[in-house]
Design an enzyme around this catalytic site. Structure first.
Site, PDB file in Angstrom:
ATOM      1  N   ILE A 251       0.844  -1.194   0.000  1.00 21.55           N
ATOM      2  CA  ILE A 251       0.000   0.000   0.000  1.00 21.55           C
ATOM      3  C   ILE A 251       0.883   1.249   0.000  1.00 21.55           C
ATOM      4  O   ILE A 251       1.592   1.532   0.977  1.00 21.55           O
ATOM      5  CB  ILE A 251      -0.961   0.009   1.220  1.00 21.55           C
ATOM      6  CG1 ILE A 251      -1.774  -1.297   1.256  1.00 21.55           C
ATOM      7  CG2 ILE A 251      -1.867   1.238   1.181  1.00 21.55           C
ATOM      8  CD1 ILE A 251      -2.516  -1.638  -0.030  1.00 21.55           C
TER       9      ILE A 251
ATOM     10  N   ARG B  24      30.459  14.067 -24.539  1.00 20.12           N
ATOM     11  CA  ARG B  24      31.478  13.024 -24.255  1.00 20.12           C
ATOM     12  C   ARG B  24      32.265  12.727 -25.527  1.00 20.12           C
ATOM     13  O   ARG B  24      31.676  12.499 -26.588  1.00 20.12           O
ATOM     14  CB  ARG B  24      30.759  11.752 -23.776  1.00 20.12           C
ATOM     15  CG  ARG B  24      31.633  10.528 -23.709  1.00 20.12           C
ATOM     16  CD  ARG B  24      32.143  10.299 -22.304  1.00 20.12           C
ATOM     17  NE  ARG B  24      32.657   8.940 -22.151  1.00 20.12           N
ATOM     18  CZ  ARG B  24      33.956   8.673 -22.030  1.00 20.12           C
ATOM     19  NH1 ARG B  24      34.860   9.640 -22.096  1.00 20.12           N
ATOM     20  NH2 ARG B  24      34.346   7.418 -21.856  1.00 20.12           N
TER      21      ARG B  24
ATOM     22  N   GLU C 257      -0.290  -1.022 -10.308  1.00 23.21           N
ATOM     23  CA  GLU C 257      -1.570  -0.706 -10.980  1.00 23.21           C
ATOM     24  C   GLU C 257      -1.891  -1.678 -12.113  1.00 23.21           C
ATOM     25  O   GLU C 257      -2.343  -1.283 -13.195  1.00 23.21           O
ATOM     26  CB  GLU C 257      -1.614   0.760 -11.429  1.00 23.21           C
ATOM     27  CG  GLU C 257      -1.847   1.655 -10.227  1.00 23.21           C
ATOM     28  CD  GLU C 257      -1.944   3.119 -10.537  1.00 23.21           C
ATOM     29  OE1 GLU C 257      -2.631   3.468 -11.508  1.00 23.21           O
ATOM     30  OE2 GLU C 257      -1.339   3.901  -9.796  1.00 23.21           O
TER      31      GLU C 257
HETATM   32  N1  COS Z   1     -14.982  -0.707 -15.337  1.00 24.76           N
HETATM   33  C1  COS Z   1     -16.189  -1.118 -14.857  1.00 24.76           C
HETATM   34  N2  COS Z   1     -16.510  -2.421 -14.665  1.00 24.76           N
HETATM   35  C2  COS Z   1     -15.565  -3.345 -14.958  1.00 24.76           C
HETATM   36  C3  COS Z   1     -14.304  -2.993 -15.442  1.00 24.76           C
HETATM   37  C4  COS Z   1     -14.026  -1.616 -15.647  1.00 24.76           C
HETATM   38  N3  COS Z   1     -12.858  -1.207 -16.123  1.00 24.76           N
HETATM   39  N4  COS Z   1     -13.577  -4.119 -15.648  1.00 24.76           N
HETATM   40  C5  COS Z   1     -14.366  -5.156 -15.308  1.00 24.76           C
HETATM   41  N5  COS Z   1     -15.569  -4.686 -14.886  1.00 24.76           N
HETATM   42  C6  COS Z   1     -16.708  -5.490 -14.458  1.00 24.76           C
HETATM   43  C7  COS Z   1     -17.077  -6.499 -15.523  1.00 24.76           C
HETATM   44  O1  COS Z   1     -17.971  -5.945 -16.475  1.00 24.76           O
HETATM   45  C8  COS Z   1     -17.745  -7.594 -14.712  1.00 24.76           C
HETATM   46  O2  COS Z   1     -19.051  -7.169 -14.405  1.00 24.76           O
HETATM   47  P1  COS Z   1     -20.281  -8.212 -14.346  1.00 24.76           P
HETATM   48  O3  COS Z   1     -19.952  -9.150 -13.208  1.00 24.76           O
HETATM   49  O4  COS Z   1     -21.464  -7.348 -14.075  1.00 24.76           O
HETATM   50  O5  COS Z   1     -20.300  -8.884 -15.689  1.00 24.76           O
HETATM   51  C9  COS Z   1     -16.943  -7.596 -13.406  1.00 24.76           C
HETATM   52  O6  COS Z   1     -16.360  -6.279 -13.316  1.00 24.76           O
HETATM   53  C10 COS Z   1     -15.869  -8.662 -13.384  1.00 24.76           C
HETATM   54  O7  COS Z   1     -14.994  -8.454 -14.506  1.00 24.76           O
HETATM   55  P2  COS Z   1     -14.005  -9.584 -15.067  1.00 24.76           P
HETATM   56  O8  COS Z   1     -14.771 -10.863 -15.230  1.00 24.76           O
HETATM   57  O9  COS Z   1     -13.289  -9.035 -16.244  1.00 24.76           O
HETATM   58  O10 COS Z   1     -13.014  -9.771 -13.829  1.00 24.76           O
HETATM   59  P3  COS Z   1     -11.787 -10.766 -13.594  1.00 24.76           P
HETATM   60  O11 COS Z   1     -11.891 -11.297 -12.220  1.00 24.76           O
HETATM   61  O12 COS Z   1     -11.639 -11.688 -14.748  1.00 24.76           O
HETATM   62  O13 COS Z   1     -10.525  -9.778 -13.500  1.00 24.76           O
HETATM   63  C11 COS Z   1      -8.633  -8.524 -14.233  1.00 24.76           C
HETATM   64  C12 COS Z   1     -10.057  -9.085 -14.485  1.00 24.76           C
HETATM   65  C13 COS Z   1      -7.535  -9.582 -14.164  1.00 24.76           C
HETATM   66  C14 COS Z   1      -8.432  -7.654 -15.433  1.00 24.76           C
HETATM   67  C15 COS Z   1      -8.622  -7.692 -12.930  1.00 24.76           C
HETATM   68  O14 COS Z   1      -8.670  -8.503 -11.803  1.00 24.76           O
HETATM   69  C16 COS Z   1      -7.431  -6.756 -12.826  1.00 24.76           C
HETATM   70  O15 COS Z   1      -7.379  -5.689 -13.457  1.00 24.76           O
HETATM   71  N6  COS Z   1      -6.429  -7.116 -11.999  1.00 24.76           N
HETATM   72  C17 COS Z   1      -5.274  -6.280 -11.713  1.00 24.76           C
HETATM   73  C18 COS Z   1      -5.557  -5.447 -10.543  1.00 24.76           C
HETATM   74  C19 COS Z   1      -4.553  -4.419 -10.267  1.00 24.76           C
HETATM   75  O16 COS Z   1      -4.367  -3.513 -11.041  1.00 24.76           O
HETATM   76  N7  COS Z   1      -3.919  -4.537  -9.094  1.00 24.76           N
HETATM   77  C20 COS Z   1      -2.995  -3.579  -8.639  1.00 24.76           C
HETATM   78  C21 COS Z   1      -3.588  -2.902  -7.447  1.00 24.76           C
HETATM   79  S1  COS Z   1      -3.474  -1.178  -7.445  1.00 24.76           S
HETATM   80  S2  COS Z   1      -1.574  -0.815  -7.246  1.00 24.76           S
END
Ligand code: COS
Length: 381
Positions: free
Chosen positions: A160, A268, A364
């Site tokens: 965090i 350089r 991210e």
């Molecule tokens: N905006 C709004 N809704 C979103 C979205 C977005 N950008 N991306 C996904 N959703 C919604 C989807 O539409 C889906 O909705 P429904 O359940 O109503 O259909 C739901 O969220 C789940 O989406 P999805 O099935 O794509 O989720 P996954 O669990 O497969 O995860 C990834 C997708 C891997 C892309 C996601 O977990 C991710 O981005 N992980 C990385 C996280 C990250 O950045 N971590 C760092 C922390 S901050 S330093």
């Protein structure tokens, strides 16, 4: 910054960018990676006093534009990263840590926090990741149990940014069943009983980073952001805005590495001529410059689409973040090579840049995740 003349930007953007660069040229702020916490606080104070943190909130709460503007945030991060990784970090976290409230929070939360984010009195953090849930957000285990007019939060967050110095944590916790639909977001004051920052994490490009413990932390239901079950979408929509800005920071670091390399190649001398006379140097410079421009174009397109087209820009911001952070790694590596022994010497700008850009490929959303996001949208999975 070059590229500003392109139609992605308007006069306000150009004035903002020029003003920030002028301010940075004379800003005298403690900027010491051995003293990262104090430096981040100093940057937050200085950026707030000069009005630059107003880019992190919407107009009603003191922001520079009516709504959060991805292009303004990108321009700020390019300019700040060019100067200092800690300046970029301090600015970016004020945006990322407050965006869930700006985008989805109720009026009371927005009134309470956003003006203080802009004036620097409230330092913010985005508390999503856990030991077993970094890339796989939907697996997170921190629980929020409803108890009367409050929720009781238990769990541990890790990686965090701003842990330990934040006044406000936006915490994502599980209120429902397994998977993405069971998550909810909360605005948690650092002073909440049961909320404490734990272990500090030291990285190769130091900034405030650590764990956050929640032990029976009681949070009023009015501090919930959005509805129960909205947490995953709030996290993803926030990352949609901020992923292109990570690309923008990468552009800032890479542009600095390129400028340092140009100066070095001209001054350089070896084999009786400037380093710049060697065709291998020219090839390196040409590759670096093209990487920088291609990155900037992808970043600016994603930010423009977010601001103008609105709606989901997951694919475009993932492309921008992925390409620009990989390219910045290549550019900084080439810069180190051009500097030779100086390039790996502590205290040299390119040595610091080489360390500064590495984490961008991981945070991210690791770049492997960006590829999944891009492919899922194209394949309609
Ligand atoms: N905006 C709004 N809704 C979103 C979205 C977005 N950008 N991306 C996904 N959703 C919604 C989807 O539409 C889906 O909705 P429904 O359940 O109503 O259909 C739901 O969220 C789940 O989406 P999805 O099935 O794509 O989720 P996954 O669990 O497969 O995860 C990834 C997708 C891997 C892309 C996601 O977990 C991710 O981005 N992980 C990385 C996280 C990250 O950045 N971590 C760092 C922390 S901050 S330093």
């Amino acid at each position: 910054m070059s590229g500003l003349e392109l139609p992605f930007f308007d006069e306000e953007h150009r004035a903002f960018s020029a003003g920030l660069e002028r301010w940075l040229a004379q800003a005298d702020v403690l900027d010491d990676e051995r003293n990262a916490d104090a430096s981040c606080r100093a940057w937050v104070r200085a950026l707030a006093e000069a009005g630059w943190l107003r880019a992190c909130v919407p107009g009603t709460f003191g922001g520079v534009r009516a709504e959060l503007d991805a292009r303004t945030i990108c321009l700020a991060r390019e300019a700040l990263a060019y100067r200092s990784a800690l300046a970029d970090f301090a600015f970016a976290m004020q945006g990322l840590g407050s965006a869930p409230i700006a985008l989805f929070g109720n009026a009371e939360l927005a009134r309470r926090y956003l003006p203080n984010v802009a004036n620097g009195r409230c330092v913010t953090a985005f508390a999503l990741s856990e030991r077993e849930a970094g890339s796989d957000v939907a697996a997170l285990a921190t629980r929020a149990r409803r108890d009367g007019d409050a929720y009781v939060l238990d769990g541990e967050k890790t990686w965090i940014s701003n842990a330990g110095i934040a006044d406000l944590y936006v915490v994502f916790a599980r209120t429902g069943g397994d998977g993405a639909r069971g998550l909810t977001a909360f605005a948690v004051d650092a002073a909440t009983a049961g909320c404490s920052s734990g272990k500090r994490i030291e990285t190769m490009s130091p900034h405030p980073l650590g764990t956050l413990r929640l032990e029976h932390a009681r949070v009023a239901a009015s501090r919930r952001i959005g509805e129960e079950g909205d947490g995953f979408k709030i996290a993803m929509a926030t990352l949609d805005v901020f992923r292109s800005t990570v690309g923008a920071a990468a552009v800032g670091f890479a542009r600095r590495a390129l400028d340092e390399s140009l100066e070095h190649a001209r001054s350089r001398r070896l084999f009786g001529a400037p380093l710049a006379a060697l065709q291998l140097t020219q090839a390196a410079i040409a590759t670096m410059a093209t990487d920088v421009d291609a990155s900037a174009l992808l970043v600016h397109r994603a930010a423009w689409m977010k601001d103008v087209r609105r709606g989901r820009v997951s694919r475009e911001s993932a492309m921008a973040k992925w390409f620009a952070t990989e390219a910045a790694g290549r550019v900084c590596d080439r810069a180190v090579q051009l500097f030779g022994g100086r390039g790996v010497t502590r205290g040299e700008v390119v040595e610091r840049l080489y360390r500064d850009v590495r984490a961008l490929r991981i945070y991210e959303g690791a770049n492997e995740i960006q590829q999944i996001v891009i492919a899922k949208q194209l394949l309609e999975l």
